[in-house]
Design a protein around this motif. Structure first.
Motif, short mmCIF file in Angstrom:
data_model
loop_
_atom_site.label_atom_id
_atom_site.label_comp_id
_atom_site.label_asym_id
_atom_site.label_seq_id
_atom_site.Cartn_x
_atom_site.Cartn_y
_atom_site.Cartn_z
N UNK A 13 52.89 41.23 49.26
CA UNK A 13 52.22 42.42 49.43
C UNK A 13 52.98 42.67 50.57
N UNK A 14 53.08 43.74 50.36
CA UNK A 14 53.78 44.86 51.43
C UNK A 14 53.23 45.91 52.16
N UNK A 25 58.92 49.95 50.65
CA UNK A 25 58.05 48.81 49.16
C UNK A 25 58.22 49.03 47.91
N UNK A 26 58.03 49.86 47.40
CA UNK A 26 57.64 49.51 45.83
C UNK A 26 59.29 49.50 45.41
N UNK A 27 60.05 50.92 45.94
CA UNK A 27 62.00 50.06 45.64
C UNK A 27 62.59 48.50 45.66
N UNK A 28 61.71 47.96 46.78
CA UNK A 28 62.07 46.68 47.25
C UNK A 28 61.16 45.75 46.18
N UNK A 272 60.62 42.87 53.03
CA UNK A 272 59.82 43.14 51.64
C UNK A 272 60.65 42.25 50.22
N UNK A 273 62.37 43.13 50.72
CA UNK A 273 63.37 42.46 50.23
C UNK A 273 63.81 40.85 49.75
N UNK A 373 64.30 54.28 52.48
CA UNK A 373 64.72 53.49 53.11
C UNK A 373 66.29 52.82 52.31
N UNK A 374 67.14 53.56 52.69
CA UNK A 374 68.26 52.77 51.52
C UNK A 374 69.37 52.94 52.17
N UNK A 375 70.10 51.56 52.76
CA UNK A 375 71.45 51.77 53.39
C UNK A 375 72.98 52.12 52.99
#
Length: 418
Positions: A13-14, A25-28, A272-273, A373-375
């Motif tokens: 749960x994020x 959060x969803x992407x992770x 989260x990831x 958030x993308x690195x």
């Protein structure tokens, strides 16, 4: 494959304190997110709170990705708040929000009366099986106090299993635990320091965090000041349980909650990831300390006040103090510009370097409402169609990406904090 004691996979749960953090959060691969609207939540001051009108959109975004949205309505409720509390609960139900997180019995009882699922907030300070039995009348998920030991947590879970304690859904009550993030110097839900000092209550989501400041010890009669090793004597390090996640999950915890609705989207993404991967390793019977320490590197790169590994869960007394006012993150973010355009077929992003320069080999962070958030690392640059090694502040440049960016996404250069 391992599962929690009630047969379910572990739920991560994020926190979602903004649209960017929600997407992050969803992407992770979060299983659920929790968020607040307006003022009746414990991060009313710290996060970019949504409005009640945003809940339908949040619900749609989450359900499209198979993520459960939970509404935090977890402050103390006064008589003057009850109409607003009921309005928010009604809006949450209409919007299709999965559950309300609450601690005040007024919010719990009203949510139950409209058949809105309830998760009991950590603010209720549940620390024993008697409290679980009582709150099981209202809640399907109970978030235990952060001050319990693993032995106490395991005892509560086994008692639920043995006594077949069920929630309103007719299923066994699930136990949730905070796995990572900021710790209060006080016991869960019992801090009144901000109220005493500034007349702004932490239990109303309006904490001024006086505990995070430096203090000296002074003799009022003589004016003598005593030297102390750490001036941040009331600021605990952040909780980090990734090294003992197997023990937490073996104890029967079903839901791992990440603190941080006031944190940036890169924090939400990284933390989260990391916990999602660690829980996945446990599910497959492949969790190890060495694997956890590798994941910990990512945790160290984003906001933290230093880590108290295991926290109270290992039976330790408080004593891990931060020693700093800000973050101990190993990476620092420097804003350098904004995305102007994204060329889908070519997979090329165009950036306006309004605040700083960029070179090939640089690591950057891109954040945005939908991007999250993308690195990435800059492999090549072009300026006005010509190949370049570096682009200066004020210039417009393009670079290839393996993910979609969007106009107005913010771009940050990531550099070592040292």
């Amino acid at each position: 494959m391992k599962k929690s004691f009630n047969g379910n996979n572990v739920e991560i749960c994020a926190p979602a304190g903004s649209w960017e953090s929600l997407s992050a959060a969803i992407r992770a691969s979060a299983d659920s997110v929790y968020f607040g609207v307006e003022k009746l939540n414990m991060r009313a001051r710290a996060s970019e709170n949504f409005t009640a009108g945003d809940m339908a959109k949040i619900s749609r975004i989450c359900r499209k990705s198979g993520v459960k949205p939970y509404l935090a309505l977890n402050t103390i409720i006064y008589d003057s708040d009850i109409p607003e509390m009921k309005r928010i609960c009604d809006s949450a139900k209409s919007a299709g929000i999965s559950a309300i997180i609450a601690s005040d019995i007024a919010a719990i009882e009203y949510a139950s009366s409209i058949n809105m699922p309830v998760h009991l907030s950590v603010q209720a300070n549940v620390s024993n099986i008697e409290a679980v039995r009582f709150f099981a009348k209202f809640a399907d998920v109970i978030i235990l106090a952060r001050e319990l030991s693993l032995g106490q947590i395991s005892g509560i879970v086994r008692a639920i299993e043995k006594e077949k304690i069920i929630g309103p859904s007719g299923k066994p009550v699930r136990i949730e635990l905070f796995a990572h993030g900021a710790l209060c110097v006080s016991i869960s839900g019992k801090c009144y320091m901000s109220l005493a000092a500034y007349d702004t209550s932490a239990n109303r989501g309006d904490c001024y965090q006086p505990c995070r400041r430096r203090y000296i010890v002074k003799d009022e009669e003589t004016g003598f000041e005593m030297a102390i090793d750490n001036q941040y004597v009331m600021s605990p390090k952040d909780l980090c349980t990734i090294r003992i996640l197997d023990k937490i999950l073996d104890a029967g915890v079903s839901v791992l909650k990440i603190e941080g609705r006031g944190r940036a989207p890169d924090y939400v993404s990284s933390v989260t990831g990391a916990y999602k991967k660690a829980a996945g390793l446990w599910n497959k019977g492949r969790f190890s300390i060495s694997a956890a320490k590798k994941l910990e590197v990512g945790l160290e790169s984003v906001f933290n006040r230093g880590f108290w590994h295991g926290g109270y869960y290992l039976g330790d007394k408080a004593g891990e103090w931060s020693g700093i006012s800000g973050s101990a993150a190993t990476l620092k973010k420097i804003h350098i510009g904004e995305i102007l355009n994204y060329f889908h077929k070519a997979g090329i992003a165009e950036i306006n370097l309004s605040a700083g320069g960029l070179e090939t080999g640089d690591e950057i962070l891109i954040t945005g409402h939908t991007t999250g958030a993308r690195k990435m690392k800059i492999g090549s640059l072009r300026i006005e169609g010509k190949s370049a090694v570096r682009a200066l502040k004020g210039q417009v440049a393009t670079f290839p990406t393996d993910f979609k960016t969007r106009k107005n996404d913010k771009v940050y250069l990531l550099v070592p904090s040292s």
